[in-house]
Enzyme design. Structure first.
Site, PDB file in Angstrom:
ATOM      1  N   HIS A  44      10.957  41.984  11.411  1.00  0.00           N
ATOM      2  CA  HIS A  44      10.626  42.365  10.035  1.00  0.00           C
ATOM      3  C   HIS A  44      11.528  41.749   8.969  1.00  0.00           C
ATOM      4  O   HIS A  44      11.339  42.043   7.784  1.00  0.00           O
ATOM      5  CB  HIS A  44      10.603  43.893   9.900  1.00  0.00           C
ATOM      6  CG  HIS A  44      11.922  44.559  10.112  1.00  0.00           C
ATOM      7  ND1 HIS A  44      12.158  45.862   9.716  1.00  0.00           N
ATOM      8  CD2 HIS A  44      13.082  44.118  10.673  1.00  0.00           C
ATOM      9  CE1 HIS A  44      13.393  46.189  10.025  1.00  0.00           C
ATOM     10  NE2 HIS A  44      13.961  45.158  10.610  1.00  0.00           N
ATOM     11  N   HIS A  45      12.496  40.935   9.354  1.00  0.00           N
ATOM     12  CA  HIS A  45      13.292  40.226   8.344  1.00  0.00           C
ATOM     13  C   HIS A  45      12.747  38.826   8.056  1.00  0.00           C
ATOM     14  O   HIS A  45      13.272  38.129   7.189  1.00  0.00           O
ATOM     15  CB  HIS A  45      14.758  40.136   8.770  1.00  0.00           C
ATOM     16  CG  HIS A  45      15.411  41.464   8.958  1.00  0.00           C
ATOM     17  ND1 HIS A  45      15.413  42.437   7.979  1.00  0.00           N
ATOM     18  CD2 HIS A  45      16.079  42.001  10.028  1.00  0.00           C
ATOM     19  CE1 HIS A  45      16.054  43.507   8.433  1.00  0.00           C
ATOM     20  NE2 HIS A  45      16.460  43.267   9.667  1.00  0.00           N
ATOM     21  N   GLY A  46      11.725  38.405   8.787  1.00  0.00           N
ATOM     22  CA  GLY A  46      11.104  37.111   8.522  1.00  0.00           C
ATOM     23  C   GLY A  46      10.352  37.141   7.198  1.00  0.00           C
ATOM     24  O   GLY A  46       9.409  37.920   7.025  1.00  0.00           O
ATOM     25  N   GLN A  47      10.786  36.324   6.243  1.00  0.00           N
ATOM     26  CA  GLN A  47      10.180  36.267   4.914  1.00  0.00           C
ATOM     27  C   GLN A  47       9.227  35.075   4.817  1.00  0.00           C
ATOM     28  O   GLN A  47       9.124  34.275   5.735  1.00  0.00           O
ATOM     29  CB  GLN A  47      11.271  36.174   3.853  1.00  0.00           C
ATOM     30  CG  GLN A  47      12.226  37.355   3.869  1.00  0.00           C
ATOM     31  CD  GLN A  47      13.404  37.173   2.923  1.00  0.00           C
ATOM     32  OE1 GLN A  47      13.331  36.430   1.940  1.00  0.00           O
ATOM     33  NE2 GLN A  47      14.498  37.849   3.222  1.00  0.00           N
TER      34      GLN A  47
ATOM     35  N   ASP B 154      12.575  44.125   4.815  1.00  0.00           N
ATOM     36  CA  ASP B 154      12.491  43.255   3.640  1.00  0.00           C
ATOM     37  C   ASP B 154      11.492  42.122   3.817  1.00  0.00           C
ATOM     38  O   ASP B 154      10.753  41.770   2.888  1.00  0.00           O
ATOM     39  CB  ASP B 154      13.870  42.719   3.264  1.00  0.00           C
ATOM     40  CG  ASP B 154      14.541  41.928   4.390  1.00  0.00           C
ATOM     41  OD1 ASP B 154      14.241  42.183   5.573  1.00  0.00           O
ATOM     42  OD2 ASP B 154      15.394  41.065   4.086  1.00  0.00           O
TER      43      ASP B 154
END
Length: 304
Positions: free
Chosen positions: A120-123, A163
Site C-alpha cells: 500500500h505504499h506504492g504510489q 498513502d
C-alpha cells in the site's frame, strides 16, 4: 467444509541479500502453515504475472517501464528499500496478478485471499516502503475498468497509513479508501485517504476494536460496495518490529473476524491480502498472517 480459495505463487518469495531486513521468507512459510492447518485441501490457485498494461492502470507508465526493465533511478530504489532485481520484479508482478485473481474469486465465492499483497505504499509515480506496485489499487481499477464492479471499499488495517493506495485511487470516488493506522508511524508525510483514522501508540485489543466498530458498519452501509479489500497487516501486533500498537494474536483474530462478518452478513464479497508484518521469527510471523485465512475458513464453515 468448502475451501475458501487462496491464491499463492512461488514467485512471492524473491531473492534478497542474506542480511536484508525485509522478512521475505514469511511468504513461503505462510503457504506451508496454511497447508499444515488444512486450509488448502484442494491446493492453491496460482496466478500469472501482471502485464505492463494492467499495472499502468494504477501507476504511471514511465515508472512501470523502469521497473520492468530493472532500471529505476537509485533514489527510487532507496525509497522502495528492496533491490529492483529480476526476482523482485517478478514477485511484484505475481503479487499484483494474485490480488486481482483473488478478487475475482471472492466475487464468485464470497471470500478469497492471497498469501501476498497489500503493497500500500506504492504510489502512482514511485514505489516506497518495501512496495513496488500497489496490487490493491491495480486490482480495484482493473475490476472497475472492465465493469465487473462499480464500487469498492479498501479496509486498510496495516499499522502504517495507506498513502500509496490513497494516491493511486484519489480520482476514483467509487473506490473508497479507509486507513486505520498508528498515527505517529511511517509514512511521516501522509497522503489523505477518503477516511483516515490515526491511532495513538500502544493501543490494545478492546480499544482498537471499539474504534473499528465505530466506523466500518456505517461505511459499508453508506458506500454499499460490491467488493471489500481487506489489508490484514499484522504489524499492529505488540511484538512487531515496525509497529507502534499492542494487539495480541487474539486481537488480530477478532479484528479480521469482525471485518469478515460485517461484509459477508451484508452479502458483500471480501478479498484478503496480508499486508505488513515484521519479525526475525519467520514462523511466528507466518502464523500471525495465517490468522486472517483461519478467520475466513471459520466464517465459511459456520455459514455454509
Amino acid at each position: 467444509m468448502k475451501q475458501v480459495p487462496i491464491v499463492s505463487h512461488t514467485a512471492y518469495v524473491a531473492s534478497l541479500p542474506d542480511d536484508h531486513r525485509f522478512p521475505m521468507l514469511k511468504y513461503g512459510r505462510l503457504a506451508e502453515v496454511l497447508a499444515e492447518k488444512g486450509l488448502t485441501p484442494n491446493g492453491f490457485v496460482t496466478p500469472g504475472e501482471a502485464s505492463a498494461d494492467l499495472i499502468a492502470l494504477a501507476h504511471h507508465r514511465a515508472y512501470v517501464d523502469q521497473v520492468l526493465a530493472c532500471s529505476v533511478p537509485r533514489e527510487i530504489e532507496r525509497r522502495i528499500g528492496l533491490p529492483v532485481s529480476e526476482s523482485v520484479v517478478r514477485r511484484a508482478r505475481a503479487s499484483a496478478a494474485g490480488t486481482l485473481l483473488a478478487a475475482r474469486l471472492a466475487l464468485q465465492h464470497g471470500l478469497a485471499g492471497s498469501t501476498a499483497g497489500g503493497s500500500h505504499h506504492g504510489q502512482r509515480e514511485t514505489g516506497a516502503g518495501f512496495c513496488v506496485f500497489n496490487d490493491v489499487a491495480i486490482a480495484a481499477k482493473a475490476l472497475r475498468a472492465d465493469r465487473t464492479i462499480q464500487r469498492a471499499l479498501v479496509v486498510d488495517l496495516d499499522v502504517h497509513q495507506g498513502d500509496g493506495t490513497a494516491d493511486c485511487l484519489r480520482d476514483e470516488p467509487d473506490l473508497f479508501t479507509f486507513s486505520m493506522h498508528a498515527e505517529k508511524n511511517y509514512p511521516v508525510r501522509k497522503i489523505p485517504s477518503d477516511l483516515d483514522i490515526g491511532l495513538p501508540d500502544h493501543m490494545e485489543d478492546d480499544a482498537y476494536l471499539d474504534v473499528l466498530r465505530s466506523h466500518l458498519p456505517r461505511l459499508l452501509d453508506a458506500i454499499e460496495p460490491e467488493l471489500v479489500f481487506l489489508n490484514a497487516g499484522v504489524d499492529p501486533h505488540r511484538d512487531d518490529k515496525l509497529g507502534r500498537l499492542d494487539l495480541t494474536d487474539e486481537g488480530l483474530r477478532r479484528r479480521d473476524a469482525y471485518v469478515i462478518e460485517q461484509a459477508r452478513s451484508r452479502g458483500i464479497p471480501m478479498v484478503t491480502v496480508i499486508g505488513g508484518g515484521y519479525s526475525t521469527d519467520i514462523d511466528a510471523l507466518a502464523r500471525r498472517h495465517a490468522i486472517a485465512f483461519e478467520a475466513m475458513a471459520a466464517w465459511s464453515e459456520a455459514n455454509g
